[in-house]
Scaffold this motif. Structure first.
Motif, short mmCIF file in Angstrom:
data_model
loop_
_atom_site.label_atom_id
_atom_site.label_comp_id
_atom_site.label_asym_id
_atom_site.label_seq_id
_atom_site.Cartn_x
_atom_site.Cartn_y
_atom_site.Cartn_z
N ARG A 138 0.72 -1.19 0.19
CA ARG A 138 -0.05 0.10 0.11
C ARG A 138 0.93 1.31 -0.20
NH1 ARG A 138 -5.20 2.25 2.03
NH2 ARG A 138 -4.48 3.95 3.21
N TYR A 183 -7.69 11.79 -4.03
CA TYR A 183 -8.66 12.25 -3.01
C TYR A 183 -9.05 11.12 -2.26
CZ TYR A 183 -8.08 17.01 -4.22
OH TYR A 183 -7.78 18.43 -4.64
N ARG A 190 -12.04 8.95 6.36
CA ARG A 190 -12.53 7.66 6.95
C ARG A 190 -11.48 7.63 8.35
NH1 ARG A 190 -14.30 3.11 4.47
NH2 ARG A 190 -12.81 1.93 5.30
N LEU A 227 -16.34 12.78 -8.66
CA LEU A 227 -15.38 13.27 -8.09
C LEU A 227 -15.55 14.32 -6.91
CD1 LEU A 227 -12.28 13.93 -8.12
CD2 LEU A 227 -12.71 15.42 -10.12
N ARG A 250 -16.36 14.31 0.75
CA ARG A 250 -16.68 13.49 1.98
C ARG A 250 -15.56 13.71 3.01
NH1 ARG A 250 -17.32 7.05 0.68
NH2 ARG A 250 -19.18 7.16 -0.60
N PRO A 251 -15.99 13.41 4.36
CA PRO A 251 -15.21 13.51 5.36
C PRO A 251 -13.94 12.36 5.01
CG PRO A 251 -17.18 12.59 5.90
CD PRO A 251 -17.33 12.85 4.59
N ILE A 271 -10.39 12.70 -14.17
CA ILE A 271 -11.19 12.59 -13.19
C ILE A 271 -10.98 11.27 -12.12
CG2 ILE A 271 -13.76 12.37 -12.75
CD1 ILE A 271 -14.28 13.51 -15.51
N PHE A 272 -10.92 10.40 -12.69
CA PHE A 272 -10.50 9.18 -11.85
C PHE A 272 -9.13 9.20 -11.15
CE2 PHE A 272 -14.42 7.64 -13.79
CZ PHE A 272 -15.03 6.80 -12.82
N LEU A 273 -8.40 9.88 -11.84
CA LEU A 273 -7.03 10.12 -10.85
C LEU A 273 -7.30 11.09 -9.92
CD1 LEU A 273 -3.78 9.41 -10.70
CD2 LEU A 273 -3.64 11.56 -12.03
N GLY A 274 -8.15 11.99 -9.94
CA GLY A 274 -8.81 12.83 -8.89
C GLY A 274 -9.23 11.98 -7.78
N ILE A 275 -10.13 11.16 -8.16
CA ILE A 275 -11.03 10.42 -7.36
C ILE A 275 -9.78 9.48 -6.48
CG2 ILE A 275 -12.58 8.33 -7.21
CD1 ILE A 275 -14.29 9.66 -9.23
N TRP A 297 -8.19 22.09 -9.91
CA TRP A 297 -7.04 22.06 -10.29
C TRP A 297 -6.80 21.94 -11.77
CZ3 TRP A 297 -4.42 16.83 -11.26
CH2 TRP A 297 -5.46 15.80 -11.46
N ASP A 329 -8.31 8.20 1.59
CA ASP A 329 -8.73 7.81 3.23
C ASP A 329 -10.27 8.18 3.14
OD1 ASP A 329 -6.31 7.24 4.34
OD2 ASP A 329 -5.74 9.40 4.18
N ARG A 330 -10.83 8.34 2.19
CA ARG A 330 -12.54 8.62 2.01
C ARG A 330 -13.20 7.30 1.23
NH1 ARG A 330 -10.20 13.74 0.53
NH2 ARG A 330 -10.84 15.42 1.81
N LEU A 331 -12.33 6.54 0.77
CA LEU A 331 -13.29 5.37 0.19
C LEU A 331 -12.51 4.02 0.77
CD1 LEU A 331 -12.62 6.17 -3.76
CD2 LEU A 331 -14.80 6.23 -2.26
N SER A 332 -13.46 2.92 0.91
CA SER A 332 -12.99 1.68 1.34
C SER A 332 -11.93 1.08 0.61
CB SER A 332 -14.02 0.77 1.53
OG SER A 332 -14.37 0.13 0.02
N PRO A 333 -10.94 0.33 1.18
CA PRO A 333 -9.86 -0.34 0.45
C PRO A 333 -10.20 -0.69 -1.07
CG PRO A 333 -9.51 -0.82 2.65
CD PRO A 333 -11.05 -0.15 2.39
#
Lengths: 446, 329
Positions: free
Chosen positions: A57, A123, B325, B316, B322-323, A116-120, B53, A126-130
């Motif tokens: 990771r 970011y 986790r 996005l 979102r906060p 867009i997905f690189l942004g997702i 950005w 720590d905002r999405l499940s692994p």
């Protein structure tokens, strides 16, 4: 103004070609990483999900950070290129825009999705499940490969133009799909995409081999090296085969380019393959050449006695004026490719025989060299393709000299962009080094 | 609607999105240059524009692709006529992106960091100025009697350049203020909001001035503007005034929306005034369009782009909002 005066000596066309060539070779470095790194990142994160080992990771996270910087520079240099097509080659665009607009539009779309997905992905750590985060990486890797695919189909069309008819110099009856899926699309795109993955893999291996040579033989470095060279072990031999197929495409469709690539001056029946055969200034033929009888005819046309046309069988106006650089670049690319295949096979063979998994210093040093070499091979491949296509921008149809803009001042713009690229390169190296120097959380904790 | 017109609308949409997103980005750079008094101010501005950005230049790339694939002759003419201003804009875009990207890595308070800040701010003005001047030149060309050089340095083009800079500054201010207020930095938000009165005032003034210069220097275009662009111009002016009032009243979200509305009305007003001409006098939307099958293919491709991109963009923004986790690494 002084720039303009000092550059007055080089011609308008040369300045335009130099600016385009500089922009493309700069962009290629970043585009290659933009295609390759998402794949490596996905594999590393997948290994983390599978094994639970936090080192994987940490690797994926570090690579994503580097990708963010390189992607931003790649996006900027890509924007420059999309403009330069119109700023430098407006007449080519007016001619070709309606024929190869489709792959360019699709490329724009794929690039947008990648961004867009690189942004997702960036970011989302720590905002999405692994698992969801890992899945968000797939659109990044897939659209990165797709954008390379689309843009290279357009280049394949420039080499083997199809899908339109010309009457009195005007384009009629356009078939966008036939243009996109021209006879060179499959071999050219696969050679590029595999080349991008290989350069990234060897680039990563090179970075971590430097660390290992400095004594950092921890799990972090070993895993990175194993993943990179594992990928390379699959792809490097594959690239030899793909390259051979691309060679056949060239042989079938661009005989003058083949002659320049293989260093064939006079037409030969049952042509031998020149191994070595360096062009040498002031020397009529080539030097250090070993000729393997009949091999070129066999490789290019599947018949040992097939005829291969020599450069001198084409009118001077229809063959590349850059035959010597084409030949040199080709030798360089194939030479590096051979070195990479041998190196990666040697690495795994030694690892298997040795059993300890410790790479010795000489092997590591060779791996360090392999990274820049693999990037160089990509650049050389493009030189072969682009120089070899001259004097045509669209092979056999549209001359580069007819495509250049009528606007003056290219000496100035070339100088400005060259200065910009030097600055950008320095800034990028500086930024990536700052990232590399940050401590790795997992290792600090351990 | 015929395919070329559909594609022209797509071109307009891409340019509108670019004006809104990149305009905000440029504007934040201008704000940084003019009001970035301390490192804290600058860090707050950098934080505020995080969501818009560099990737917003994909809108510009898409616009270029529509022009290139759908209207190849117009693309060629734009490239030939606007080599100088577009080259300047490109250089500025790249320099500002690189300076912004590198700035957080430089040591605080050093000359290097101040240099990067200056570079970031100045190129944030140069890029919209060059784009605005190019647009002014194109607008004037659309009513030119004979084929001639693009008058991108004329008085009218200089006003449209300044208009573009003011528009960006105002977008930047209203967006930054909105983000800062949401993240709880009310004091800084209030301070920047007062700057918004200046940017808004300048913007409204330049809208009027550019109209006046058009009447004075290019009466034919002014006539077209009055004919077809008037509703857009009127809404733009109302939106600017609304955003200034909203900034004053502390209703920052409304201010931001009004600023974006003003930006899109400026773009569409320009489009409406020169329609159906894309470039020069002869390259109309129909005359410049690529041939039938190519046009169909490109239109389908762009429809797919919009279908794929809009939900992805929404995703996005939803995820960025979102906060974090709780589960650590």
């Amino acid at each position: 103004m002084s720039f303009q005066l000092s550059l007055g000596a080089i011609s308008h066309l040369t300045a335009g070609r130099a600016q385009m060539g500089t922009s493309l070779s700069f962009h290629l470095m970043f585009a290659v990483v933009g295609v390759g790194l998402p794949l490596m990142m996905l594999v590393a994160e997948g290994m983390h999900l599978r094994t639970g080992d936090p080192v994987w990771r940490a690797l994926a996270r570090r690579w994503a950070k580097v990708l963010a910087v390189l992607f931003a520079v790649g996006a900027a240099s890509g924007t420059i290129i999309s403009f330069e097509l119109g700023l430098l080659w407006p007449r080519f665009m007016a001619f070709a825009g309606g024929i190869i607009g489709l792959p360019f539009s699709l490329e724009g779309a794929a690039f947008f999705i990648e961004a867009i997905f690189l942004g997702i992905y960036l970011y989302g750590w720590d905002r999405l499940s692994p698992r969801v985060h890992w899945l968000a990486g797939f659109p990044v890797a897939i659209s990165a490969a797709l954008s390379a695919f689309f843009v290279v189909t357009a280049n394949a069309w420039m080499n083997v133009p199809r899908g339109f008819t010309l009457s009195h110099g005007r384009v009629t009856h356009v078939d966008p799909l036939a243009a996109m899926f021209n006879p060179a699309w499959a071999t050219e795109t696969s050679h590029m995409i595999v080349g991008a993955y290989l350069a990234t893999a060897f680039g990563i291996a090179s970075v971590y081999a430097v660390g290992m040579l400095r004594g950092r033989r921890d799990s972090y470095h070993r895993k990175a090296l194993a993943l990179a060279l594992g990928t390379a072990a699959i792809l490097a031999p594959l690239q030899v085969g793909v390259g051979d197929l691309l060679g056949r495409t060239v042989a079938a469709n661009q005989p003058a380019k083949l002659a320049a690539i293989e260093g064939i001056t006079h037409t030969e029946r049952g042509a031998g393959l020149n191994v070595g055969g360096f062009p040498f200034p002031g020397h009529a033929g080539t030097i250090l050449n070993v000729k393997v009888p009949h091999l070129l005819s066999l490789l290019a046309f599947d018949r040992p006695n097939a005829t291969v046309r020599g450069l001198d069988s084409f009118p001077a106006a229809d063959r590349t004026p850059l035959a010597a650089p084409v030949r040199l670049a080709f030798i360089g690319m194939v030479g590096i490719g051979t070195f990479l295949v041998v190196l990666v096979l040697w690495y795994w063979l030694r690892r298997r025989l040795d059993g300890t998994g410790r790479a010795e210093k000489l092997t590591l040093a060779a791996i360090v060299a392999a990274g820049p070499a693999a990037f160089l091979a990509n650049e050389l491949g493009w030189l072969v393709s682009e120089f070899g296509r001259q004097p045509w921008v669209v092979y056999g149809v549209f001359r580069t000299s007819s495509a250049i803009t009528t606007s003056p001042g290219l000496g100035t713009t070339f100088t400005a962009f060259s200065v910009l690229y030097v600055g950008l390169t320095a800034l990028t190296i500086w930024a990536v080094r700052r990232i590399a120097r940050q401590p790795v959380p997992v290792l600090v904790a351990a | 609607m015929a395919l070329p017109s559909v594609l022209a609308v797509v071109l307009g949409l891409c340019l509108t999105a670019y004006a809104a997103f990149a305009g905000t980005d440029f504007g934040a750079g201008i704000l940084d240059l003019v009001c970035g008094r301390s490192e804290g101010d600058r860090a707050a501005i950098t934080f505020a524009i995080g969501p818009v950005w560099e990737a917003n230049h994909v809108w510009l790339i898409l616009a270029i692709t529509v022009l290139f694939a759908g209207f190849p002759t117009a693309f060629a003419a734009v490239g030939t006529g606007l080599l100088a201003p577009l080259t300047v804009a490109l250089l500025a875009i790249v320099v500002r992106g690189a300076a912004l990207g590198a700035r957080p890595n430089a040591e605080v308070g050093t000359r290097g960091q101040r240099g990067l800040s200056a570079l970031f701010g100045i190129s944030s003005i140069v890029a919209p100025m060059a784009f605005g001047m190019a647009a002014g030149g194109v607008a004037q060309m659309s009513v030119a009697r004979a084929a001639s050089k693009v008058p991108w340095t004329s008085a009218f083009s200089v006003t449209t350049g300044l208009l573009a800079v003011a528009l960006c500054a105002h977008l930047g201010v209203s967006f930054t203020v909105c983000r800062l207020a949401r993240s709880g930095d009310a004091a800084l938000a209030g301070r920047f909001a007062r700057r918004g009165l200046w940017t808004g005032g300048a913007l409204a003034a330049l809208c009027v001035v550019s109209g006046a210069v058009a009447v004075w220097r290019t009466p034919v275009f002014a006539h077209r503007l009055e004919d077809a662009g008037l509703p857009f111009a009127a809404i733009a002016l109302i939106a600017v005034v609304a955003s200034v009032v909203a900034l004053n009243a502390g209703r920052f979200a409304l201010a931001r929306r009004s600023a974006v509305m003003a930006a899109s009305m400026v773009v569409w007003g320009w489009f409406a005034a020169q329609a159906p001409v894309l470039f020069g006098r002869r390259l109309t939307i129909d005359a410049a369009a690529a041939s039938g099958p190519a046009l169909t293919a490109v239109t389908i491709a762009f429809a797919l782009v919009l279908i794929a991109v809009v939900p992805a963009l929404w995703l996005l923004h939803a995820i960025v909002g979102r906060p974090l986790r709780e589960v650590g690494s």
